[in-house]
Design a protein around this motif. Structure first.
Motif, PDB file in Angstrom:
ATOM      1  N   LYS A  35     -16.201   1.372  -2.284  1.00  8.04           N
ATOM      2  CA  LYS A  35     -15.083   2.061  -1.623  1.00  8.04           C
ATOM      3  C   LYS A  35     -15.395   3.549  -1.490  1.00  8.04           C
ATOM      4  O   LYS A  35     -15.189   4.139  -0.430  1.00  8.04           O
ATOM      5  CB  LYS A  35     -13.782   1.850  -2.410  1.00  8.04           C
ATOM      6  CG  LYS A  35     -12.567   2.560  -1.817  1.00  8.04           C
ATOM      7  CD  LYS A  35     -12.216   2.123  -0.388  1.00  8.04           C
ATOM      8  CE  LYS A  35     -11.740   0.728  -0.276  1.00  8.04           C
ATOM      9  NZ  LYS A  35     -10.345   0.446  -0.358  1.00  8.04           N
ATOM     10  N   THR A  72     -13.052   6.540  -7.400  1.00 11.67           N
ATOM     11  CA  THR A  72     -12.249   5.334  -7.170  1.00 11.67           C
ATOM     12  C   THR A  72     -12.083   4.628  -8.500  1.00 11.67           C
ATOM     13  O   THR A  72     -13.055   4.448  -9.236  1.00 11.67           O
ATOM     14  CB  THR A  72     -12.937   4.388  -6.170  1.00 11.67           C
ATOM     15  OG1 THR A  72     -13.230   5.096  -4.962  1.00 11.67           O
ATOM     16  CG2 THR A  72     -12.049   3.185  -5.863  1.00 11.67           C
ATOM     17  N   VAL A 109       0.851  -1.176   0.000  1.00 10.14           N
ATOM     18  CA  VAL A 109       0.000   0.000   0.000  1.00 10.14           C
ATOM     19  C   VAL A 109       0.890   1.231   0.000  1.00 10.14           C
ATOM     20  O   VAL A 109       1.828   1.318   0.759  1.00 10.14           O
ATOM     21  CB  VAL A 109      -0.906   0.026   1.248  1.00 10.14           C
ATOM     22  CG1 VAL A 109      -1.707   1.312   1.312  1.00 10.14           C
ATOM     23  CG2 VAL A 109      -1.825  -1.171   1.250  1.00 10.14           C
ATOM     24  N   SER A 117      -9.159   7.574   2.609  1.00  8.65           N
ATOM     25  CA  SER A 117      -8.204   6.516   2.897  1.00  8.65           C
ATOM     26  C   SER A 117      -8.595   5.251   2.142  1.00  8.65           C
ATOM     27  O   SER A 117      -9.777   5.033   1.850  1.00  8.65           O
ATOM     28  CB  SER A 117      -8.218   6.235   4.403  1.00  8.65           C
ATOM     29  OG  SER A 117      -7.517   5.057   4.724  1.00  8.65           O
ATOM     30  N   HIS A 118      -7.613   4.397   1.873  1.00  8.01           N
ATOM     31  CA  HIS A 118      -7.900   3.088   1.293  1.00  8.01           C
ATOM     32  C   HIS A 118      -8.485   2.151   2.337  1.00  8.01           C
ATOM     33  O   HIS A 118      -9.024   1.104   1.997  1.00  8.01           O
ATOM     34  CB  HIS A 118      -6.625   2.471   0.709  1.00  8.01           C
ATOM     35  CG  HIS A 118      -6.167   3.165  -0.523  1.00  8.01           C
ATOM     36  ND1 HIS A 118      -6.784   3.016  -1.740  1.00  8.01           N
ATOM     37  CD2 HIS A 118      -5.153   4.050  -0.723  1.00  8.01           C
ATOM     38  CE1 HIS A 118      -6.175   3.763  -2.636  1.00  8.01           C
ATOM     39  NE2 HIS A 118      -5.196   4.404  -2.053  1.00  8.01           N
ATOM     40  N   THR A 119      -8.386   2.542   3.605  1.00  3.79           N
ATOM     41  CA  THR A 119      -8.913   1.740   4.706  1.00  3.79           C
ATOM     42  C   THR A 119      -9.843   2.581   5.582  1.00  3.79           C
ATOM     43  O   THR A 119      -9.635   2.684   6.786  1.00  3.79           O
ATOM     44  CB  THR A 119      -7.753   1.150   5.534  1.00  3.79           C
ATOM     45  OG1 THR A 119      -6.945   2.230   6.020  1.00  3.79           O
ATOM     46  CG2 THR A 119      -6.906   0.186   4.718  1.00  3.79           C
ATOM     47  N   VAL A 130      -8.206  -3.012   3.051  1.00  2.00           N
ATOM     48  CA  VAL A 130      -8.034  -2.361   1.758  1.00  2.00           C
ATOM     49  C   VAL A 130      -8.785  -3.122   0.663  1.00  2.00           C
ATOM     50  O   VAL A 130      -9.242  -2.534  -0.309  1.00  2.00           O
ATOM     51  CB  VAL A 130      -6.533  -2.177   1.418  1.00  2.00           C
ATOM     52  CG1 VAL A 130      -5.874  -3.508   1.107  1.00  2.00           C
ATOM     53  CG2 VAL A 130      -6.348  -1.192   0.298  1.00  2.00           C
ATOM     54  N   THR A 131      -8.941  -4.416   0.826  1.00  2.00           N
ATOM     55  CA  THR A 131      -9.601  -5.257  -0.177  1.00  2.00           C
ATOM     56  C   THR A 131     -11.075  -5.529   0.126  1.00  2.00           C
ATOM     57  O   THR A 131     -11.725  -6.280  -0.605  1.00  2.00           O
ATOM     58  CB  THR A 131      -8.865  -6.604  -0.289  1.00  2.00           C
ATOM     59  OG1 THR A 131      -8.836  -7.212   1.003  1.00  2.00           O
ATOM     60  CG2 THR A 131      -7.448  -6.419  -0.811  1.00  2.00           C
ATOM     61  N   PHE A 171      -3.380   2.540  -4.052  1.00  6.01           N
ATOM     62  CA  PHE A 171      -2.961   1.221  -3.601  1.00  6.01           C
ATOM     63  C   PHE A 171      -2.255   0.634  -4.798  1.00  6.01           C
ATOM     64  O   PHE A 171      -2.842   0.481  -5.864  1.00  6.01           O
ATOM     65  CB  PHE A 171      -4.186   0.369  -3.224  1.00  6.01           C
ATOM     66  CG  PHE A 171      -3.853  -1.051  -2.932  1.00  6.01           C
ATOM     67  CD1 PHE A 171      -3.468  -1.421  -1.667  1.00  6.01           C
ATOM     68  CD2 PHE A 171      -3.906  -2.008  -3.926  1.00  6.01           C
ATOM     69  CE1 PHE A 171      -3.155  -2.738  -1.394  1.00  6.01           C
ATOM     70  CE2 PHE A 171      -3.595  -3.327  -3.663  1.00  6.01           C
ATOM     71  CZ  PHE A 171      -3.227  -3.695  -2.390  1.00  6.01           C
ATOM     72  N   THR A 231     -10.636   0.970  -9.679  1.00  3.20           N
ATOM     73  CA  THR A 231     -10.205  -0.329  -9.182  1.00  3.20           C
ATOM     74  C   THR A 231      -9.668  -1.132 -10.353  1.00  3.20           C
ATOM     75  O   THR A 231     -10.370  -1.333 -11.346  1.00  3.20           O
ATOM     76  CB  THR A 231     -11.385  -1.062  -8.513  1.00  3.20           C
ATOM     77  OG1 THR A 231     -11.974  -0.200  -7.547  1.00  3.20           O
ATOM     78  CG2 THR A 231     -10.917  -2.325  -7.832  1.00  3.20           C
ATOM     79  N   GLU A 241      -5.705   0.149  -6.699  1.00  7.32           N
ATOM     80  CA  GLU A 241      -6.788   1.114  -6.494  1.00  7.32           C
ATOM     81  C   GLU A 241      -6.235   2.527  -6.462  1.00  7.32           C
ATOM     82  O   GLU A 241      -5.229   2.786  -5.818  1.00  7.32           O
ATOM     83  CB  GLU A 241      -7.455   0.785  -5.156  1.00  7.32           C
ATOM     84  CG  GLU A 241      -8.579   1.677  -4.744  1.00  7.32           C
ATOM     85  CD  GLU A 241      -9.173   1.198  -3.429  1.00  7.32           C
ATOM     86  OE1 GLU A 241      -8.689   1.651  -2.367  1.00  7.32           O
ATOM     87  OE2 GLU A 241     -10.098   0.357  -3.470  1.00  7.32           O
TER      88      GLU A 241
END
Length: 195
Positions: free
Chosen positions: A95, A187, A12, A106-108, A114-115, A26, A189, A130
């Motif tokens: 997301k 986003t 990440v 944030s990715h989280t 994250v996934t 990501f 992906t 991402e």
């Protein structure tokens, strides 16, 4: 730029900035694609992708424009075209919705994996990447989004990633994300399916 623990043979990397806009990436493990050319060599001319400069275009039109801009960049790096996949578009939407509901770019967001969105959308990936973008609602075009991503080596690496075959992109409205105003969270992906 901050590295975080490996997830499914990936790392990440979070990048922020670019003219007051927020972007985060990501990045799947691999080389920095597009590093030998200037970022703007990968940005399609205005005539290449319909409605790419129209910040008022409907979301579906903007998604097609983002996809066109990404594939134009890939073609100019001798990469295969990415195919839009409904599962990855759903993951991108999930997301963005999570970022909006948590108010955390944030990715989280809210501590989610994250996934999490990719798993929830049912996309079984071998590789995954991402890109995130946030800007003022109604003032950002597809070209602005892809241009910001191309200016960042990590984001450009996802766009040009040779292992990716599929793409999903989505804009989501996020109330109060940027200085209390309405924002658009984009986003993208990227993935390739597990055999």
């Amino acid at each position: 730029m901050t590295s975080v623990a490996a997830v499914a043979r990936a790392r990440v990397v979070v990048a922020a900035g670019l003219a007051g806009l927020l972007v985060a990436s990501f990045v799947a493990a691999g080389r920095a694609d597009g590093a030998t050319r200037a970022w703007n060599a990968y940005l399609a001319p205005t005539s290449a992708c319909r409605s790419a400069d129209d910040s008022a275009a409907p979301a579906a039109v903007q998604v097609r424009a983002v996809t066109c801009l990404v594939n134009w960049a890939r073609a100019h790096d001798s990469r295969r075209r990415l195919v839009r996949r409904p599962a990855l578009e759903r993951a991108a939407t999930l997301k963005g919705e999570r970022v909006a509901s948590c108010g955390q770019f944030s990715h989280t967001p809210c501590g989610s994996a994250v996934t999490a969105a990719v798993h929830a959308a049912g996309y079984r990936y071998a590789t995954f990447g991402e890109n995130l973008f946030a800007g003022s609602w109604g003032q950002v075009s597809a070209r602005d989004v892809v241009s910001a991503w191309l200016q960042s080596p990590e984001h450009r690496a996802n766009i040009l990633g040779p292992r990716f075959k599929d793409l999903g992109a989505a804009p989501v409205l996020a109330h109060g994300l940027l200085d209390g105003g309405d924002a658009v969270v984009w986003t993208a992906t990227f993935g390739s399916r597990r055999s």
